[in-house]
Scaffold this motif. Structure first.
Motif: not given
Length: 317
Positions: A239, A243, A251-252, A256-257
């Motif tokens: 993560n 980031w 999906s990012q 950012w997720t």
């Protein structure tokens, strides 16, 4: 399983660090709240020390995300590659890693880079920034992320003096590791057998317990639980890595997720693969009653890098 003398558990520098730590901590109570806190603190310090390579690489990802001077003409990914290479050489130079461990880390780098080339080609994730040191869409620093996992596992095996009970046959673990690695590729074309692999792993390691020495005492944990905890830690690191845009998932792209928890399963499988690769260097050792009390470095013993240490460098206990 192989039996290895505890007098080769540390490199010469690690032996001296441990001896200095014992001079400071041996005077503390063995039991009670303070004794428990001391054991917990030493465990945390040893884990951080084992993560030295991966922690340094992750710190550089964060730092270069927050500030990177593009005017110097060096791509961020290229800096990360050169920095990771320098860290690896420094760890060898300062005897924080053995030559044998460096060889298995090189294997991690090759195995990881091959998988990265394939995964980026099929669109599983991308590296959004330019770089010179790359193969296709894969910057060469990416292989060091896999090497960081290998470095941690190899170092923690020595630093925490890992022994096992009911460890499965090595040939069986090697077959499972090969199947895991193959499935990372083949599941894009045929059925994904990861759940079958989870079942086989559970059967192989269900009875296996890892025994580890922290400071004064040995502790134990089901090895399957240990794998899960390490995989969870890697998921947290992933993560941070996404980031920092060291790499990103589809999906990012727009922002950012958090990385899906489903990735935890993939990291668990990679954890097994990594662990088995490390056993090629540090063969799993059975727990013997004498191992619980014998010194980690015998008087005038030989450390992991072949340096003789005298009484002042003896570590116990």
């Amino acid at each position: 399983m192989a039996q290895r003398s505890d007098d080769k558990r540390f490199t010469s520098l690690e032996a001296r660090i441990d001896a200095a730590a014992h001079q400071l901590l041996d005077r503390l109570p063995r039991h009670g709240l303070l004794g428990g806190l001391t054991e917990f603190l030493v465990f945390g310090i040893k884990q951080a020390f084992a993560c030295l390579f991966g922690g340094a690489l992750l710190a550089l990802m964060i730092a270069t995300k927050l500030w990177w001077p593009v005017e110097i003409g060096l791509a961020r990914y290229d800096f990360l590659f050169l920095a990771a290479l320098a860290i690896q050489l420094l760890m060898l130079a300062f005897k924080l890693e053995t030559i044998a461990e460096a060889k298995v880390i090189l294997i991690f780098h090759i195995v990881g880079t091959l998988m990265e080339i394939f995964k980026t080609a099929v669109g599983s994730w991308i590296y959004p920034e330019p770089s010179f040191f790359r193969i296709g869409g894969v910057p060469l620093f990416s292989g060091f992320m896999y090497a960081a996992v290998g470095s941690y596992l190899a170092r923690v095996t020595r630093i925490l003096d890992l022994h096992y009970t009911h460890y499965p046959p090595r040939w069986a673990t090697l077959l499972v590791a090969l199947a895991i690695y193959a499935n990372f590729f083949t599941h894009h074309f045929v059925i994904d057998v990861r759940y079958l692999l989870f079942g086989v792993i559970a059967m192989l390691f269900f009875r296996t317990t890892v025994h580890y020495r922290v400071f004064r005492f040995r502790h134990r944990m089901p090895l399957l639980v240990g794998f899960l905890l390490i995989a969870l830690f890697i998921w947290f690191a992933e993560n941070i890595g996404t980031w920092s845009r060291a790499w990103i998932y589809p999906s990012q792209h727009t922002g950012w997720t958090p990385v899906s928890l489903q990735k935890l399963g993939a990291w668990y499988l990679l954890m097994i693969l990594s662990f088995v690769l490390v056993t090629l260097v540090h063969r799993p050792r059975s727990l013997q009653p004498m191992n619980q009390h014998r010194p980690a470095v015998a008087p005038h013993g030989v450390t992991a890098d072949g340096v003789t240490v005298g009484e002042a460098s003896q570590i116990s206990r």
